[in-house]
Design a protein around this motif. Structure first.
Motif, PDB file in Angstrom:
ATOM      1  N   GLY A 108      -9.793  -7.611  19.100  1.00 22.64           N
ATOM      2  CA  GLY A 108      -8.879  -7.568  17.955  1.00 22.64           C
ATOM      3  C   GLY A 108      -7.457  -7.165  18.288  1.00 22.64           C
TER       4      GLY A 108
ATOM      5  N   GLY B  41      -0.329  -8.673   8.819  1.00 27.59           N
ATOM      6  CA  GLY B  41      -0.726  -8.883   7.430  1.00 27.59           C
ATOM      7  C   GLY B  41      -1.847  -9.888   7.254  1.00 27.59           C
TER       8      GLY B  41
ATOM      9  N   LEU C 190      -4.388   1.991   9.372  1.00 25.24           N
ATOM     10  CA  LEU C 190      -3.919   1.072  10.420  1.00 25.24           C
ATOM     11  C   LEU C 190      -4.708  -0.232  10.365  1.00 25.24           C
ATOM     12  CD1 LEU C 190      -3.590   3.278  13.638  1.00 25.24           C
ATOM     13  CD2 LEU C 190      -1.749   2.403  12.212  1.00 25.24           C
ATOM     14  N   SER C 191      -4.057  -1.308  10.832  1.00 27.59           N
ATOM     15  CA  SER C 191      -4.787  -2.572  10.966  1.00 27.59           C
ATOM     16  C   SER C 191      -5.839  -2.408  12.076  1.00 27.59           C
ATOM     17  CB  SER C 191      -3.815  -3.692  11.331  1.00 27.59           C
ATOM     18  OG  SER C 191      -3.373  -3.538  12.658  1.00 27.59           O
TER      19      SER C 191
ATOM     20  N   GLY D 189      -1.127  -5.932  12.719  1.00 29.40           N
ATOM     21  CA  GLY D 189      -0.389  -5.391  11.579  1.00 29.40           C
ATOM     22  C   GLY D 189       0.502  -6.424  10.901  1.00 29.40           C
TER      23      GLY D 189
ATOM     24  N   SER E  90      -5.233  -9.753   7.790  1.00 29.59           N
ATOM     25  CA  SER E  90      -6.434  -9.288   7.079  1.00 29.59           C
ATOM     26  C   SER E  90      -6.122  -9.006   5.614  1.00 29.59           C
ATOM     27  CB  SER E  90      -6.990  -8.015   7.725  1.00 29.59           C
ATOM     28  OG  SER E  90      -7.367  -8.283   9.041  1.00 29.59           O
TER      29      SER E  90
ATOM     30  N   PHE F 179       0.896  -1.165   0.000  1.00 30.55           N
ATOM     31  CA  PHE F 179       0.000   0.000   0.000  1.00 30.55           C
ATOM     32  C   PHE F 179       0.928   1.207   0.000  1.00 30.55           C
ATOM     33  CE2 PHE F 179      -2.493  -3.197   2.347  1.00 30.55           C
ATOM     34  CZ  PHE F 179      -3.670  -3.180   1.616  1.00 30.55           C
TER      35      PHE F 179
END
Ligand code: ATP
Length: 494
Positions: A423, A52, A394-395, A50, A54, A24
């Motif tokens: 989460g 990766g 952000l995640s 974070g 998702s 991204f």
């Protein structure tokens, strides 16, 4: 890559990733991911916030096109793999950020992902399909299918989203991605889902369980994919996939677990009560708290805990004896927590600005604001983007950290938290628990609704809710799994 390798003997390959990368802008979210998802297996996917996870699932669902690598479906190259191709391959996704349309009914939401439900009687068919699937996954759930989504609790919305993912219409369901599916479910409902996931996998559906609840992975996964910084660092077989080995592969070294109840047993009793509220339908439920106390709210999800938190918030912000400096960590991050077009910094220092922020000649002290943001970024480990970047870059777990930091960075003495560690990865959870202890020791009062029973060991006292009333108040040393379960199903109010 360690562990049992990339494939599983005796099962056919469904989708194969080879050298998958995704960026991204300048952020490299995925690099060089090789993995084969086999038919009828349950794969647990773990990794820090974070890591990766998702993004990898979004590639599998065809939502993000990879910037590198190739994808095979049923042994054939799929060069134009997009959302339609994923759908044709039988891939369904239950997203972490729920994707239901709030202004439509449950049945109408079915038609969004199943557009073939049309023509005469579509509503009846959609309602029937939804009710059947809800009953199969969550027996006794009580949903009818004609409810407006905005009238449902977060838990019910998550149940609907899950049921929709498993519903078969004209195309088969072959692989279901469940991204943090139990984050808003209580222990009882989460158990129902996990039992269903095992059954679905045995019936040939590949189930991917992305979660920070490592005990859930340990219970149901045939294999565990562990991700770190955009790569797969380990694939563990069923026998090797203990909670400890997953944490080790994640690179998070945690101290020995604290025994439930041991944390705050000596505190809280016989203290002078500083706060008192009456909540619930007829204001019959009395909640009390002292300065420096951590109060838990528990029970099955949707039993009035969030409403009680909101009633306390309302009382604390009104003029009167219950007035207090209060901050709220919202449960529904997407709807009530995050300001989507604002930066991370703006989302974080918002509550600090509203109460007690230093001013220079009536203007916000920008240097002080930057210092607050920077201090909390470091303290709680917000990772993945510059503080000036949009919050949505952000995640999910990192967004949740921002919301928690927003409350703690403020001048509030009373912090209300609606399932605040949803989460969030295991390492950060520990940091959050420590912060709660430290801030309580300084005299702040916390009221903490959680769907994770282990977290109640950090509370001095826990109010167990049933049908919008409190059935039991458990002190830390009484707050066992059995006592919680018994109180969760008790009917009469204490
Ligand atoms: N739309 C986006 N724009 C910019 N960066 C993004 C975007 N989506 C994800 N990222 C970045 O990609 C990285 C991986 O994020 P991802 O959401 O896949 O992590 P995750 O493992 O699912 O985390 P969590 O457990 O917190 O949900 C992070 O650094 C994140 O900031």
């Amino acid at each position: 890559m360690g562990g049992t390798g990339d494939t599983v003997a005796g099962r056919e390959a469904l989708i194969r990733f080879e050298g998958i990368g995704k960026t991204f802008g300048r952020v490299r979210a995925l690099s060089d991911v090789d993995f084969t998802f086999m038919q009828g297996e349950c794969v647990g996917i773990a990794g820090h916030n974070g890591a990766g996870k998702s993004t990898l699932m979004a590639v599998l669902a065809g939502v993000h096109a990879p910037t590198q690598g190739r994808i095979e479906v049923d042994g054939r190259d799929a060069p134009h793999y997009d959302a339609n191709a994923a759908r044709d391959a039988g891939v369904r996704c239950v997203f972490q950020e729920l994707s239901l349309c709030a202004n439509l009914t449950v049945a109408e939401n079915m038609c969004i992902v199943h557009p073939q439900l049309r023509g005469r009687g579509w509503r009846r068919t959609a309602t029937r399909l939804m009710r059947e699937k809800l009953e199969a996954i969550f027996p006794g759930n009580g949903l009818k299918g004609n409810e407006l989504v905005s009238d449902l609790t977060l838990t019910q919305q998550q149940m609907v989203e899950i049921a929709r993912g498993f519903t078969v219409t004209d195309q088969p369901v072959r692989l279901v991605i469940l991204d943090e599916p139990t984050s808003s479910l209580d222990a009882h409902t989460a158990d129902q889902l996990l039992a269903f996931v095992r059954k679905a996998a045995q019936g040939g559906i590949t189930c991917l369980l992305v979660t920070h609840m490592l005990g859930e992975i340990e219970r149901v996964a045939d294999r565990v994919m562990v991700m770190r910084d955009g790569s797969i660092v380990s694939v563990l077989g069923r026998e090797q996939s203990s909670r400890a080995s997953i944490i080790q592969a994640m690179g998070q070294h945690l101290e020995a677990e604290r025994a439930p109840g041991a944390a705050r047993v000596q505190t809280g009793r016989d203290r002078e009560r500083h706060f008192e509220w009456n909540v619930g339908a007829k204001r019959h439920t009395r909640i009390e708290a002292s300065r420096g106390e951590v109060i838990g709210f528990a029970g099955l999800a949707g039993q009035g805990q969030t409403e009680a938190l909101l009633a306390i918030y309302e009382a604390a912000t009104r003029h009167g004896p219950s007035r207090a400096k209060v901050a709220f960590v919202a449960g529904d991050r997407g709807r009530d927590g995050v300001f989507p077009i604002w930066s991370i910094a703006q989302n974080l220092d918002l509550r600090w600005l509203a109460g007690g922020a230093p001013r220079r000649r009536g203007l916000v002290d920008l240097a002080a604001a930057r210092a607050v943001v920077e201090a909390w970024r470091a303290k709680i480990g917000i990772r993945g983007a510059a503080m000036s970047a949009g919050i949505l870059s952000l995640s999910g777990g990192n967004q949740q950290k921002v919301l928690f930091a927003r409350a703690l960075a403020s001048d509030a003495d009373l912090i209300l938290m609606d399932d605040p560690t949803r989460g969030v990865d295991v390492g950060t959870k520990r940091d959050i628990y420590q912060l709660v202890h430290d801030e309580a020791a300084k005299g702040r009062t916390f009221i903490w609704y959680t769907t994770e029973n282990e977290e109640l060991s950090h509370c001095d006292r826990t109010y167990v809710f049933r049908s919008a009333a409190v059935t039991r108040v458990l002190h830390a040393d009484e707050c066992t799994e059995e006592a919680l379960l018994a109180a969760s199903f008790e009917e009469q109010a204490a």
